[in-house]
Design an enzyme around this catalytic site. Structure first.
Site, PDB file in Angstrom:
ATOM      1  N   ASP A   1      22.583  51.673   1.680  1.00 25.47           N
ATOM      2  CA  ASP A   1      22.262  51.518   0.257  1.00 25.47           C
ATOM      3  C   ASP A   1      22.661  52.763  -0.535  1.00 25.47           C
ATOM      4  O   ASP A   1      22.351  52.880  -1.717  1.00 25.47           O
ATOM      5  CB  ASP A   1      20.782  51.185   0.047  1.00 25.47           C
TER       6      ASP A   1
ATOM      7  N   GLY B   1      17.992  56.649   4.496  1.00 31.08           N
ATOM      8  CA  GLY B   1      17.372  57.963   4.547  1.00 31.08           C
ATOM      9  C   GLY B   1      16.331  58.083   3.458  1.00 31.08           C
ATOM     10  O   GLY B   1      16.365  57.373   2.456  1.00 31.08           O
TER      11      GLY B   1
ATOM     12  N   ASP C   1      14.234  51.432   5.514  1.00 29.02           N
ATOM     13  CA  ASP C   1      13.483  52.163   4.493  1.00 29.02           C
ATOM     14  C   ASP C   1      12.068  52.464   4.985  1.00 29.02           C
ATOM     15  O   ASP C   1      11.541  53.570   4.805  1.00 29.02           O
ATOM     16  CB  ASP C   1      13.440  51.351   3.197  1.00 29.02           C
TER      17      ASP C   1
END
Length: 266
Positions: free
Chosen positions: A73, A10, A136
């Site tokens: 992550d 995100g 990402d």
């Protein structure tokens, strides 16, 4: 064709601000199916949660029940779903400190969609991992207002995934190349909408009490209240507005910066 691994990520510009989320599903034959979306006003944590929830919803609709490795992550997501959520539910969605759990609507969705065969893993962001880097890229593109070209695998038909949207403001989500999800919160179950409203009112009530009583709160406590990272608080300067309050830096005590909230009608 079975799903082998899933990556999620995100992004948010401003935190709160425009956000984006991304999910990349890797199949055993090497093909990839990507999902992603944008929210007009949200936080980084909500985008991380939404990406993970989209992954689990896709997994549910795909029908797979064999082990799948899911990589995020976000330690917030990883620890929340594998450790903290049990205690939150036991305490009726309260933290160990008795505070309402932030992003409860998305945590409830994630907990509902999670399966025993999902193997949660943490991947370090920006470390050269292909799946994480791709997510990402997609999430940042959506957050910036762009519409990236998502890859579509023949192993999976495009899905329409409806997830809770940010309680900060309505949003438009895009999934599976460009299939729109309506921004109307009335599509959500009534109990979810009431839960979102209850959480927002509780947050505002706490902020009002802090301002009324003149309490000083640390950067981390203020970040929890605003549902942002602590760095997003300290990077704003010494005096700024948030919703119905002016937030001012008062002093430093040890390694903590203390802040004061003052109610304003402006």
């Amino acid at each position: 064709m079975a799903i082998a691994t899933i990556y999620t990520d995100g992004a948010c510009s401003g935190n709160p601000g425009p956000g984006g989320w991304a999910t990349a599903i890797y199949f055993a034959d090497g093909s990839v199916h990507e999902l992603g979306g944008a929210t007009a006003q949200t936080t980084n944590n909500r985008m991380e949660l939404q990406a993970a929830a989209a992954a689990l919803e896709f997994l549910r609709t795909f029908g797979q029940t064999t082990p799948v490795a899911l990589y995020t992550d976000s330690e917030y997501v990883l620890k929340g779903i594998t450790q903290w959520v049990k205690g939150w539910k036991r305490r009726d969605w309260k933290t160990a400190q008795g505070k309402p759990v932030l992003n409860r609507d998305l945590w409830e969705a994630l907990d509902r969609l999670n399966q025993p065969f999902v193997q949660w893993h943490h991947v370090r962001g920006h470390s050269g991992n292909i799946g994480n880097d791709r997510c990402d890229e997609i999430a940042r593109a959506f957050a910036s207002g762009s519409t990236p070209n998502l890859k579509h695998s023949n192993a999976a038909a495009p899905k329409t995934i409806i997830l809770p949207t940010s309680s900060l403001s309505p949003a438009t989500e895009m999934v599976s190349n460009s299939a729109p999800i309506a921004d109307d919160d009335s599509q959500l179950p009534r109990e979810v909408r009431l839960s979102q409203l209850h959480h927002l009112i509780e947050t505002l009530r706490i902020a009002d009490e802090i301002a009324r009583e003149g309490y000083l709160i640390s950067s981390s406590e203020l970040a929890d209240l605003m549902d942002v990272n602590a760095s997003a608080v300290t990077s704003r300067g010494d005096h700024w507005a948030w919703r119905n309050w002016v937030v001012s830096r008062v002093r430093r005590e040890g390694n903590q910066i203390l802040w004061q909230l003052e109610r304003t009608d402006c």
